[in-house]
Design an enzyme around this catalytic site. Structure first.
Site, PDB file in Angstrom:
ATOM      1  N   ASP A  64       6.213  -7.819   2.052  1.00  0.00           N
ATOM      2  CA  ASP A  64       6.988  -7.588   0.832  1.00  0.00           C
ATOM      3  C   ASP A  64       8.483  -7.687   1.155  1.00  0.00           C
ATOM      4  OD1 ASP A  64       7.511  -7.119  -1.810  1.00  0.00           O
ATOM      5  OD2 ASP A  64       7.279  -4.929  -1.703  1.00  0.00           O
ATOM      6  N   ILE A  83       6.449   6.040  -0.970  1.00  0.00           N
ATOM      7  CA  ILE A  83       5.532   6.470   0.092  1.00  0.00           C
ATOM      8  C   ILE A  83       6.256   7.484   0.964  1.00  0.00           C
ATOM      9  CG2 ILE A  83       4.180   4.351   0.076  1.00  0.00           C
ATOM     10  CD1 ILE A  83       5.748   3.438   2.561  1.00  0.00           C
TER      11      ILE A  83
END
Length: 565
Positions: A64, A83
């Site tokens: 990503d 996260i």
């Protein structure tokens, strides 16, 4: 700690093939590989952050990247929206700081992963650069970089401001600049035409002041951003220079820099004023100066020949006064400005020095400085006078003086040999009298001036009458004090030869003057006057006067007031 031990510890953290598997990471590994020298703020829990990142696996394969999407990531740190490893890895970051983060699986996507993107139990590697930090409790940050010593007024709501600015994001990325447009940004303050943060950040500024204004997103463009240059949720940094400001309700502002102690008269509408000036913008930029042309600006006031602000600003000035006139744009050149040097909506400052002024209806102003006692005989029209004088402008500039020559000035009053105002000022004077004359230009040297005299200048003469001789009526060179002799020709023909040459004529006239029977037109050269008389009588110019040629002026004019040869 020994260097070898540090190396073994680092390798055990990062994991190096060939040294054995040290086991899973328990926490995020943070490598702060670039820390800016200036760090005004660090990320804390609850802060809103905006950052770029590349995400890869251990083998370097990218999974990503915000760069690839062409948009930064924005979110709140430390509240579980990211996260856990990223939440922890962002804590304490500065704007423009760069970090490498190694996030173990249990702080990333765990044993589940992300279908088709991140396998289960994957360790994630992030390269992060922090671009923006703010908090919902943030306030506008205003830092004054420089401020003029002289500040009589500051910006308030509803004022119209003109300012230059450089606009950047918090990481220093420029998004806009007035300098690149070569034009100030012009707008009203506090009326909703600006973002809220700028509306607040400009308040209290002085003309010429420089500020740094840091605006949180909720006082700027918020979640939407602006076009392609300002991302959503971006803090903005403006470096601002306030060029000038005014209020639409402003009138002309006056500052009396120097007023002469003696001010007997002040200018009013209809007066013609000569003045020097320097014209500047509020930031001190010079746009015009009469001094550079070495010539005063000459105009009527209150009649619309100049901008309304100067028409008002020159009302009530004294000769010699120095005045500062601050003119708002609606009383100057308005939104369009003038030429290349006066921008639209510019406040103009004129530093004025009034040289003189007058009114077209002004007479000669006469001040008697001293007058001998018992003075019964005064100067009249056609009298011949001798006088001393000093001539200057009203600002004291010396022009001429009879004292520069060997003898006084001489003139027959009423013969158009001197300016009208001086002629009037010399009338009705006693010998020995001293006067000060203020002569307006229409009675002086007019709009064109004269050698050494500026056009439309008011003149100041200091005069002292030295002597006077009674004159003769206009058109006469000699008058009898009584009746002329009945046999005038015979008396003039001294040798009785039937003709009168120039020497006989001259001898006869001088005798009449000496005996008090008549007088010549006053002159510094009586011989010339007698020669002119002879020339008038010698009608055929043959060098002698005959009985037929000799005539009295009364015979020619048929006037019996005076009789004259």
């Amino acid at each position: 700690m020994a260097p070898g031990f540090f190396l073994l510890l680092l390798l055990s953290i990062l994991g190096v093939p060939g040294l054995g598997n040290p086991g899973p990471l328990e926490d995020v590994v943070i490598d702060r590989y670039y820390i800016p020298k200036i760090c005004l703020r660090e990320v804390q829990m609850g802060d809103f952050v905006r950052y770029h990142y590349n995400g890869t696996f251990k083998d370097g394969k990218k999974f990503d990247s915000s760069y690839d999407r062409g948009a930064t990531v924005a979110g709140v740190a430390g509240v579980g929206r990211l996260i856990t490893g990223m939440d922890r890895g962002l804590q304490g970051m500065c704007v423009n700081e760069r970090r490498h983060l190694i996030v173990p699986p249990h702080l990333g996507y765990g044993s589940i992963g992300v279908a088709g993107l991140i396998p289960p139990d994957a360790t994630l590697y992030f390269d992060v650069v922090m671009l923006d930090i703010w908090n919902k409790n943030d306030k506008l940050q205003v830092t004054t970089l420089s401020r003029p010593e002289r500040c009589n007024r500051t910006v308030e709501n509803s004022d119209f401001v003109r300012y230059h600015y450089n606009g950047t994001l918090l990481d220093g990325t420029p998004f806009d600049s007035s300098y690149s447009k070569d034009s100030t940004y012009d707008t009203y303050v506090g009326t909703g035409w600006l973002i809220k943060g700028m509306d607040q950040g400009l308040l209290g500024m002085c003309a010429g002041e420089k500020r740094s204004i840091i605006i949180p997103p909720f006082l700027a463009y918020g979640e939407k951003g602006y076009g392609t240059v300002i991302p959503p949720q971006a803090s903005l940094v403006f470096s601002v220079l306030l060029v000038d400001f005014h209020n639409p309700k402003d009138g002309v502002s006056l500052e009396h820099l120097e007023v002469p102690e003696s001010c007997r008269r002040r200018a009013v509408t209809g007066d013609f004023v000569r003045y020097h000036y320097n014209g500047t913008l509020m930031d001190g930029t010079l746009f015009d100066s009469s001094y550079s042309r070495n010539h005063t600006y000459d105009t009527y006031i209150g009649k619309g020949y100049i901008i309304p602000g100067m028409d008002q600003g020159l009302q009530g000035v004294c000769t010699g006064e120095r005045r500062r006139v601050v003119v708002p744009p609606h009383l100057a050149y308005g939104e369009n400005g003038a030429g290349e040097k006066i921008p639209g909506s510019a406040v103009l400052i004129f530093d004025v020095h009034v040289i003189d002024f007058h009114n077209p209806a002004d007479p000669v102003e006469i001040e008697t400085v001293s007058r001998p006692e018992g003075c019964n005989l005064t100067t009249q029209h056609r009298d011949f006078v001798r006088y001393h004088y000093n001539c200057s402008l009203l600002d004291g500039t010396r022009l001429f003086s009879s004292h520069d020559y060997e003898k006084p000035q001489e003139v027959t009053l009423g013969t158009n040999k001197v300016i009208e105002g001086l002629n009037s000022g010399l009338l009705n004077m006693c010998v020995g009298e001293r006067r000060v004359l203020i002569i307006p230009p229409h009675l002086g040297h007019g709009e064109s001036g004269a050698r050494g005299v500026p056009g439309s200048a008011v003149l100041r003469f200091e005069v002292e009458l030295i002597s006077m001789e009674e004159g003769v009526p206009e058109g006469y060179l000699f008058i009898w004090h009584g009746d002329p002799p009945a046999n005038l020709y015979e008396q003039m023909d001294l040798n009785k030869d039937g003709e009168i040459p120039a020497d006989e004529f001259s001898t006869f006239i001088k005798t009449q003057v000496a005996e008090g029977k008549g007088r010549l037109m006053p002159s510094s050269d009586p011989e010339k006057v007698i020669a002119d008389m002879f020339r008038n009588q010698d009608r055929n110019q043959d060098g002698k006067v005959t009985p037929e040629e000799l005539k009295l002026k009364s015979d020619e004019d048929q006037e019996k007031i005076h009789e004259e040869l």
